[in-house]
Enzyme design. Sequence first.
Site, mmCIF file in Angstrom:
data_model
loop_
_atom_site.group_PDB
_atom_site.id
_atom_site.type_symbol
_atom_site.label_atom_id
_atom_site.label_comp_id
_atom_site.label_asym_id
_atom_site.label_seq_id
_atom_site.Cartn_x
_atom_site.Cartn_y
_atom_site.Cartn_z
ATOM 1 N N SER A 192 -1.076 9.657 1.746
ATOM 2 C CA SER A 192 -0.433 8.075 2.289
ATOM 3 C C SER A 192 -1.413 7.428 2.663
ATOM 4 O O SER A 192 -1.924 8.318 3.440
ATOM 5 C CB SER A 192 0.680 8.320 3.384
ATOM 6 O OG SER A 192 1.557 9.783 3.017
ATOM 7 N N GLU A 197 -4.337 4.198 6.495
ATOM 8 C CA GLU A 197 -4.693 5.119 7.141
ATOM 9 C C GLU A 197 -6.464 6.225 7.307
ATOM 10 O O GLU A 197 -6.473 6.229 8.058
ATOM 11 C CB GLU A 197 -3.527 6.307 6.608
ATOM 12 C CG GLU A 197 -3.683 7.991 7.391
ATOM 13 C CD GLU A 197 -1.924 8.528 6.936
ATOM 14 O OE1 GLU A 197 -1.622 9.900 7.361
ATOM 15 O OE2 GLU A 197 -1.097 7.741 6.801
ATOM 16 N N ARG A 256 -0.180 8.999 14.346
ATOM 17 C CA ARG A 256 -1.160 8.725 13.452
ATOM 18 C C ARG A 256 -2.826 8.566 14.135
ATOM 19 O O ARG A 256 -3.127 7.622 13.682
ATOM 20 C CB ARG A 256 -1.064 7.994 12.251
ATOM 21 C CG ARG A 256 0.244 8.846 11.432
ATOM 22 C CD ARG A 256 -0.373 9.927 10.896
ATOM 23 N NE ARG A 256 0.804 10.796 10.227
ATOM 24 C CZ ARG A 256 1.838 10.956 10.377
ATOM 25 N NH1 ARG A 256 2.539 11.586 11.701
ATOM 26 N NH2 ARG A 256 2.989 11.265 10.232
#
Length: 351
Positions: free
Chosen positions: A239, A343, A160
């Site tokens: 998420s 995130e 990520r």
Amino acid sequence: MLELQDAPLAPLTTFRLGGPASRLVTATTDAEVIEAVREADASGVPLLIVGGGSNLVVGDKGFEGTALRIATRGVQLSGTTLELAAGEVWTDAVARAVEAGLAGIECLAGIPGSAGATPIQNVGAYGQEVSSTITEVVAYDRRAGGTVTLSNAECAFSYRHSRFKDDPERYVVLRVRFALEDAGGMSAPVKYAETARALGVEVGERVALGAARETVLRLRAGKGMVLDPEDHDTWSAGSFFTNPILTDAEFAAFHARVGERLGEGAEPPAYPAGEGRTKTSAAWLIDKAGFTKGYGTGPARLSTKHTLALTNRGTATTEDLLALAREVVAGVETAFGVTLVNEPVMVGVSL
């Protein structure tokens, strides 16, 4: 270019939250993107890049500066090579690749947002990451004042994360190039256990491309991870927290806390993440810390379908959302000694 003053940003985000931008510019060509960036940089005006808005948390006060909405279009498919303009809708690009019989991104179906955002976050799900298929990223380098082409290695992809995320003020992605696979209409080997179970195959097997895509879409929808304006569980950024990656010492301490809280024999999710590092599940941490599906009583709550998604139930403010996020972070920290990291990109706010 279309230009608006004091323009609402909330409608451009999947959270449907946030105040206005002083100025909103919509660019439909690479040249317009570069022109808008150069203008902002030359005048010293803060610049916010907006793609599909699926990874943005904008503060209630909005953004004092120029918000540049990238709405470029363009898809080039030559053999197994796919090139996408940054503004292309990612879900449409995945569908097009599957229709062309090309494997490599089929398990990334249903992820909202634009193609240009995928290398920034190294978007991944259900056993696939874009870093596995991206060959080059064409970007405008604000520091050098010109267009550059970065190889996969130069993108410095990790979980990520990427060079673009590490230096967010430098690059504006213009185009992304992928090398896909012609496997005779079959998918890439299925890597994710949940997907394999749903498909009725073993991990490592291939299935028909269409079956892989449809199965992932069904799994995502069951978790509120496919956009639906009528379903407030999808008024989210997907998420909200990344899965923590722990050193051996950190994981040992975490494992001990799990035993203390949940009893001897309790085992947390654990996945290899490189030498001396283990990845665990943010969703598991949140649930075991007492934040179950649907948690909350205000206008911002956890999704009723997935603990990892924070949602706007229709009347939330960004501060409502952040209050819930901070409560979850503090609760997980207290319970297990692990700090969750958001995130989505925060604009004018922070946890």
